[in-house]
Design a protein around this motif. Structure first.
Motif, mmCIF file in Angstrom:
data_model
loop_
_atom_site.group_PDB
_atom_site.id
_atom_site.type_symbol
_atom_site.label_atom_id
_atom_site.label_comp_id
_atom_site.label_asym_id
_atom_site.label_seq_id
_atom_site.Cartn_x
_atom_site.Cartn_y
_atom_site.Cartn_z
ATOM 1 N N GLY A 456 -7.681 -6.427 -60.751
ATOM 2 C CA GLY A 456 -7.081 -6.832 -59.483
ATOM 3 C C GLY A 456 -7.588 -6.042 -58.301
ATOM 4 O O GLY A 456 -8.616 -5.368 -58.366
ATOM 5 N N TYR A 457 -6.842 -6.132 -57.198
ATOM 6 C CA TYR A 457 -7.238 -5.461 -55.964
ATOM 7 C C TYR A 457 -6.007 -5.091 -55.150
ATOM 8 O O TYR A 457 -4.928 -5.644 -55.318
ATOM 9 N N GLY A 458 -6.219 -4.111 -54.253
ATOM 10 C CA GLY A 458 -5.111 -3.555 -53.483
ATOM 11 C C GLY A 458 -4.586 -2.302 -54.164
ATOM 12 O O GLY A 458 -4.854 -2.055 -55.344
ATOM 13 N N ARG A 459 -3.860 -1.504 -53.407
ATOM 14 C CA ARG A 459 -3.317 -0.254 -53.931
ATOM 15 C C ARG A 459 -1.855 -0.100 -53.542
ATOM 16 O O ARG A 459 -1.441 -0.465 -52.435
ATOM 17 N N PHE A 460 -1.081 0.460 -54.483
ATOM 18 C CA PHE A 460 0.286 0.875 -54.218
ATOM 19 C C PHE A 460 0.290 2.385 -54.001
ATOM 20 O O PHE A 460 -0.622 3.094 -54.393
ATOM 21 N N GLY A 461 1.353 2.884 -53.413
ATOM 22 C CA GLY A 461 1.558 4.322 -53.340
ATOM 23 C C GLY A 461 1.196 4.938 -52.014
ATOM 24 O O GLY A 461 0.109 4.718 -51.475
ATOM 25 N N GLY A 462 2.136 5.726 -51.456
ATOM 26 C CA GLY A 462 1.888 6.515 -50.258
ATOM 27 C C GLY A 462 1.329 5.714 -49.100
ATOM 28 O O GLY A 462 1.717 4.576 -48.857
ATOM 29 N N ARG A 463 0.380 6.317 -48.386
ATOM 30 C CA ARG A 463 -0.172 5.646 -47.208
ATOM 31 C C ARG A 463 -0.980 4.413 -47.582
ATOM 32 O O ARG A 463 -1.147 3.503 -46.754
ATOM 33 N N TRP A 464 -1.469 4.338 -48.845
ATOM 34 C CA TRP A 464 -2.204 3.149 -49.277
ATOM 35 C C TRP A 464 -1.267 1.950 -49.364
ATOM 36 O O TRP A 464 -1.659 0.834 -49.048
ATOM 37 N N GLY A 465 -0.031 2.191 -49.790
ATOM 38 C CA GLY A 465 0.953 1.124 -49.797
ATOM 39 C C GLY A 465 1.319 0.678 -48.390
ATOM 40 O O GLY A 465 1.510 -0.509 -48.125
ATOM 41 N N VAL A 466 1.407 1.639 -47.472
ATOM 42 C CA VAL A 466 1.676 1.292 -46.077
ATOM 43 C C VAL A 466 0.559 0.404 -45.535
ATOM 44 O O VAL A 466 0.805 -0.621 -44.888
ATOM 45 N N ASP A 467 -0.683 0.773 -45.816
ATOM 46 C CA ASP A 467 -1.820 -0.034 -45.364
ATOM 47 C C ASP A 467 -1.752 -1.450 -45.933
ATOM 48 O O ASP A 467 -2.060 -2.425 -45.243
ATOM 49 N N ALA A 468 -1.359 -1.564 -47.211
ATOM 50 C CA ALA A 468 -1.362 -2.866 -47.874
ATOM 51 C C ALA A 468 -0.327 -3.813 -47.296
ATOM 52 O O ALA A 468 -0.558 -5.025 -47.250
ATOM 53 N N PHE A 469 0.805 -3.277 -46.861
ATOM 54 C CA PHE A 469 1.922 -4.142 -46.483
ATOM 55 C C PHE A 469 2.229 -4.122 -44.984
ATOM 56 O O PHE A 469 3.338 -4.427 -44.564
ATOM 57 N N THR A 470 1.241 -3.761 -44.190
ATOM 58 C CA THR A 470 1.352 -3.863 -42.739
ATOM 59 C C THR A 470 0.075 -4.498 -42.195
ATOM 60 O O THR A 470 -0.939 -4.578 -42.882
ATOM 61 N N ALA A 471 0.135 -4.935 -40.955
ATOM 62 C CA ALA A 471 -1.032 -5.499 -40.277
ATOM 63 C C ALA A 471 -1.402 -4.594 -39.109
ATOM 64 O O ALA A 471 -0.532 -3.996 -38.471
ATOM 65 N N THR A 472 -2.701 -4.485 -38.845
ATOM 66 C CA THR A 472 -3.175 -3.676 -37.725
ATOM 67 C C THR A 472 -3.455 -4.566 -36.524
ATOM 68 O O THR A 472 -4.167 -5.574 -36.639
#
Length: 486
Positions: A456-472
């Motif tokens: 798969g792809y994407g990461r859970f955990g810490g700031r990586w989870g924040v990156d995954a579930f927010t938009a810039t």
């Protein structure tokens, strides 16, 4: 007494639209443990509508309030540890140690979610006009479609929604049909008790026959902005394709074919203990389970003899018994598949060093095989059960080559007394996670968790989870009125 549970929508327990129910079975006894609401597409629409209504108020909720909810939820979950032990024994056949680990790690995931609430939400960028303010700002996406599996139900149910909610999203969670309570409704209960506002988290359980339609309806709903799925690679391909067809990002955490490398300088006592844990915890039903042990020829026979002896002594049986180490598989079909993989390998020349034989209902003995070759299905396919293969290698290069020779890439372990040698091998392993000096099963909520290739792809955990579930977003503030060419 059979437990009865309804859907959780907009902060309330409600029946399915057509008042249908489905049975939740005990994998050890085969009896009905619970009946749960069998939600359908109309229930998905209700849940998504509730999540959309709750989104803006929740995203605007003060960070201190959101943080407090997750901290309280962590304490509540830990206080319910004994309940989780009983629930997981009856619903998924989880032994006591596995259930307590689920409780502890899930509670820490909630605390990590509380910590990310106040992480920085953006940065100031360099910009050409000297008096302009230019910013990259992270914002919540909206409604998240979350899917949680049965095998580590409290951990993975919590992970599917904790950070997404903490950063301001709302969610509709579809838990596994094999663990609708532990991987879904229990988590909703905990967060509701902790003060989570109505609609922020919604849980839609369903009958197995309706799973595909419920999932498709949830992903396709135009108010859903992202998909978060943990489960098998087979189902993950369908989920990822459906998300792509609807032009929605996804995080997919799927299967694994994980290897532990036992080098010629490894401490064999530690290696045997480590591999036994990595291969047989939760009867091998963990995405990180050690399927393959790649052992240097100089120590292979001694290691295999010791491993087989230890594995042969593992207590099997009722997951409700505190002494049980290896409980049942989740279904009879899962146990049958493991039995078939072992039987086919033995017919092709593999050797049983411990366990083997026929399944008994959902139970299969902890098994060690050697003499496994690439032509065997068990060499290629994820076992996802209480069996491990020992493969002899000539040197480090061959170990790395075999470890990488798989469509999966989640985790690996390197057992050696030489840390530099271990780190050098870690760089060559094509996995999202590598543990030098340890086996494959490990998880920490602040670490980047995820794989490569068909894992798969994407990461859970810490700031990586924040990156995954927010938009810039790019936001600028002009310092003066601009001058334009027309």
């Amino acid at each position: 007494m059979v437990i009865e549970r309804e859907l959780f929508i907009d902060g309330k327990d409600v029946p399915a639209w057509e008042r249908r129910t489905t049975e939740d079975l005990n994998p050890y006894t085969g009896g009905v443990y619970a009946t749960v609401a069998a939600g359908g597409p109309a229930d998905v629409v209700r849940a998504v509508d509730a999540a959309q209504r709750a989104f803006e108020p929740w995203a605007d909720t003060a960070p201190s309030v959101r943080r407090g909810i997750f901290l309280r939820a962590a304490d509540i979950l830990e206080a319910r540890a004994a309940e989780v032990v009983e629930l997981m024994a009856h619903e998924v056949g989880g032994v006591s140690s596995w259930a307590r680990f689920n409780t502890a790690l899930a509670a820490n995931m909630l605390r990590e979610a509380a910590a990310v609430v106040t992480q920085p939400l953006g940065e100031v960028l360099a910009t050409e006009p000297a008096d302009r303010l230019s910013m990259a700002v992270r914002e919540p996406l909206g409604v998240i479609a979350a899917f949680s599996p049965w095998n580590a139900p409290v951990i993975l149910g919590t992970r599917s929604i904790a950070v997404p909610l903490a950063v301001g999203n709302t969610a509709v969670l579809k838990p596994s049909e094999d663990a609708p309570i532990a991987s879904g409704l229990l988590i909703a209960d905990v967060l509701r008790e902790a003060g989570l506002p109505p609609g922020v988290l919604n849980v839609v359980t369903n009958a197995r026959t309706d799973a595909a339609e419920v999932a498709k309806t949830l992903i396709a709903d135009p108010q859903v902005r992202m998909v978060n799925f943990t489960g098998s690679t087979r189902v993950g391909r369908v989920i990822g394709t459906t998300a792509a067809e609807n032009i929605k990002p996804a995080v997919l955490e799927l299967g694994g074919k994980n290897a532990v490398l036992v080098l010629d300088d490894a401490d064999l006592d530690h290696a045997v203990d480590a591999v036994t844990f990595g291969a047989f915890h939760n009867a091998g039903q963990i995405c990180m389970s050690a399927d393959r042990v790649l052992v240097h020829r100089s120590v292979a026979e001694e290691f295999t003899v010791r491993l087989a002896a230890k594995v042969a002594g593992l207590p099997h049986g009722d997951p409700a018994d505190q002494s049980t180490v290896v409980g049942p598989l989740i279904t009879e079909s899962a146990a049958r598949r493991v039995s078939e993989l072992v039987a086919e390998a033995v017919a092709d020349g593999a050797r049983v060093r411990a366990g083997g034989g026929e399944r008994e209902g959902t139970r299969y003995p902890a098994t060690v095989l050697d003499g496994v070759t690439p032509r065997m299905r068990i060499f290629r396919e994820e076992i996802f059960g209480p069996a491990v293969t020992v493969i002899t290698v000539e040197d480090d290069d061959e170990a790395v080559s075999i470890a990488n020779d798989t469509e999966y890439g989640l985790t690996a372990g390197v057992l050696t007394s030489d840390t530099r040698r271990g780190l050098a091998l870690a760089k060559r392993l094509r996995t999202g996670i590598v543990h030098v000096g340890d086996q494959t099963v490990d998880d920490e909520p602040q670490a980047p968790f995820g794989g490569v290739k068909s894992t798969g792809y994407g990461r859970f955990g810490g700031r990586w989870g924040v990156d995954a579930f927010t938009a810039t977003r790019w936001v600028t503030v002009a310092g003066h009125h601009g001058r334009y060419p027309f």
